[in-house]
Design an enzyme around this catalytic site. Structure first.
Site, short mmCIF file in Angstrom:
data_model
loop_
_atom_site.label_atom_id
_atom_site.label_comp_id
_atom_site.label_asym_id
_atom_site.label_seq_id
_atom_site.Cartn_x
_atom_site.Cartn_y
_atom_site.Cartn_z
N TYR A 159 1.09 -1.29 0.07
CA TYR A 159 -0.12 0.01 0.07
C TYR A 159 1.06 1.32 0.17
O TYR A 159 0.65 2.33 -0.89
CB TYR A 159 -0.95 -0.05 1.23
N ALA A 160 1.93 1.21 0.96
CA ALA A 160 2.82 2.33 0.88
C ALA A 160 3.48 2.67 -0.22
O ALA A 160 3.62 3.92 -0.88
CB ALA A 160 3.77 2.26 2.12
P1 NDP Z 1 -13.39 2.39 1.01
O1 NDP Z 1 -12.78 1.10 1.34
O2 NDP Z 1 -14.49 3.15 1.95
O3 NDP Z 1 -13.92 2.79 -0.25
C1 NDP Z 1 -13.15 2.22 -1.32
C2 NDP Z 1 -13.87 2.78 -2.83
O4 NDP Z 1 -12.97 2.17 -3.91
C3 NDP Z 1 -15.09 2.13 -3.02
O5 NDP Z 1 -16.12 3.11 -3.59
C4 NDP Z 1 -15.00 0.67 -3.74
O6 NDP Z 1 -16.22 0.61 -4.58
C5 NDP Z 1 -13.83 1.31 -4.81
N1 NDP Z 1 -13.14 0.41 -5.55
C6 NDP Z 1 -12.13 -0.54 -4.91
N2 NDP Z 1 -11.72 -1.25 -5.94
C7 NDP Z 1 -12.03 -0.34 -7.18
C8 NDP Z 1 -11.73 -0.92 -8.55
N3 NDP Z 1 -10.90 -1.77 -8.78
N4 NDP Z 1 -12.28 0.16 -9.47
C9 NDP Z 1 -13.22 1.07 -9.16
N5 NDP Z 1 -13.43 1.37 -7.87
C10 NDP Z 1 -12.97 0.41 -6.75
O7 NDP Z 1 -12.10 3.38 1.28
P2 NDP Z 1 -11.89 4.80 1.53
O8 NDP Z 1 -12.89 5.81 1.30
O9 NDP Z 1 -11.32 4.73 2.86
O10 NDP Z 1 -10.60 5.19 0.80
C11 NDP Z 1 -10.50 6.01 -0.45
C12 NDP Z 1 -9.19 6.47 -0.58
O11 NDP Z 1 -8.54 7.05 0.43
C13 NDP Z 1 -8.42 5.16 -1.28
O12 NDP Z 1 -7.51 5.56 -2.18
C14 NDP Z 1 -7.48 5.03 0.21
O13 NDP Z 1 -6.31 4.19 -0.03
C15 NDP Z 1 -7.61 6.37 0.59
N6 NDP Z 1 -7.10 6.61 1.85
C16 NDP Z 1 -8.05 6.16 2.84
C17 NDP Z 1 -7.62 6.45 4.02
C18 NDP Z 1 -8.37 6.21 5.42
O14 NDP Z 1 -8.07 6.35 6.86
N7 NDP Z 1 -9.87 5.53 5.08
C19 NDP Z 1 -6.37 7.01 4.71
C20 NDP Z 1 -5.54 7.51 3.55
C21 NDP Z 1 -5.86 7.27 2.26
P3 NDP Z 1 -16.61 -0.93 -4.89
O15 NDP Z 1 -15.96 -1.75 -3.90
O16 NDP Z 1 -18.05 -1.22 -4.81
O17 NDP Z 1 -16.04 -1.26 -6.38
#
Ligand code: NDP
Length: 252
Positions: A159-160
């Protein structure tokens, strides 16, 4: 609509917009007047809830499902959206996953799956929008990184690496397209209350909380505010930047 309409007439694609941080970004951009195209893969029923909220608030949105890790699916979906809606002005690369495991036990599949969504997914979507943005001479590319990309974290080597990689990608793209009115930036969240962090053990959450000077975990809306600013005309001179939004957990 409460926050003014400074982005009225703009089309925005938000990957992973169905829940968590992406959901808050979709709602924020809709309030700023954009027509939001909400992407996800599996959570289309969940995304319907975001659509209902935006429509109820007087905003405009559509669903744009595709897997960001699939280059052909990404370019086909984005190209047809550009044709159907008349352009794309803002891309928020938010879709991301974790597959946490210590390096000694990490399988190549854990590495490749995280890199394919979190980093190659950013390439796939940015590559698909860039020609349209160059033609328009206006664009905003905002990728959601992580504090972990700067600090590293036990169990998150994959991830990092993906989040540090998108910083280098963004800085390069920013230099390539700056003269055409396009900015490219990263918003790097700290620990935010979403499904991704809900899975963490309570003890680890307490430990993390003790390291955050502001004294709370972040909310998805904290990240959406930063994205709203970077998407706006007010941020036209900000490019190649990594904006940390982490309550003081890490100071760059
Ligand atoms: P969630 O797990 O709550 O949501 C992830 C989203 O990404 C969902 O809408 C999911 O939709 C979508 N997703 C996953 N795989 C795919 C794919 N292959 N194609 C299209 N969509 C996809 O994550 P967060 O809201 O917590 O995180 C959002 C972003 O913020 C990420 O990039 C994460 O790394 C980053 N982040 C989050 C932090 C946190 O503390 N929460 C901290 C730092 C960064 P579905 O599964 O329906 O496809």
């Amino acid at each position: 609509m409460s926050s003014g309409q400074e982005l009225k007439g703009k089309i925005a694609i938000v990957t992973g917009g169905s829940r968590g941080i992406g959901r808050a970004i979709c709602i924020k951009l809709a309030r700023l007047g954009t027509h939001v195209l909400i992407n996800c893969v599996k959570g289309q029923a969940v995304a319907q809830g975001v659509m209902d909220e935006i429509s109820g608030d007087g905003g405009v949105c559509n669903l744009l499902p595709f897997d960001v890790a699939d280059p052909e699916a990404s370019s086909n979906a984005i190209e047809s959206a550009i044709r159907d809606y008349g352009g794309v002005h803002i891309l928020v690369n938010n879709a991301g996953i974790t597959r946490d495991v210590l390096l000694a036990r990490m399988k190549i599949e854990d590495w490749e799956r995280v890199l394919s969504i979190n980093l190659t997914g950013v390439f796939n979507c940015t590559h698909a929008v860039i020609k349209a943005m160059l033609r328009q001479r206006w664009g905003r590319i905002i990728s959601i990184g992580s504090v972990v990309g700067a600090m590293g974290n036990i169990g998150q080597a994959n991830y990092a690496a993906s989040k540090a990689g998108l910083e280098g990608f963004t800085k390069s793209v920013a230099r390539e397209v700056a003269s055409r009115g396009i900015t490219a930036n990263v918003v790097a969240p700290g620990f935010i209350e979403t499904g991704m962090t809900a899975r963490l053990p309570e003890k680890l959450k307490r430990q993390l909380l003790s390291q955050i000077p502001v004294g709370r975990m972040g909310r998805p809306e904290d990240i959406a505010e930063a994205v709203g600013f970077l998407a706006s005309e007010r941020a036209s001179y900000v490019t190649g930047h990594v904006l940390h939004v982490n309550g003081g957990l890490f100071c760059d």
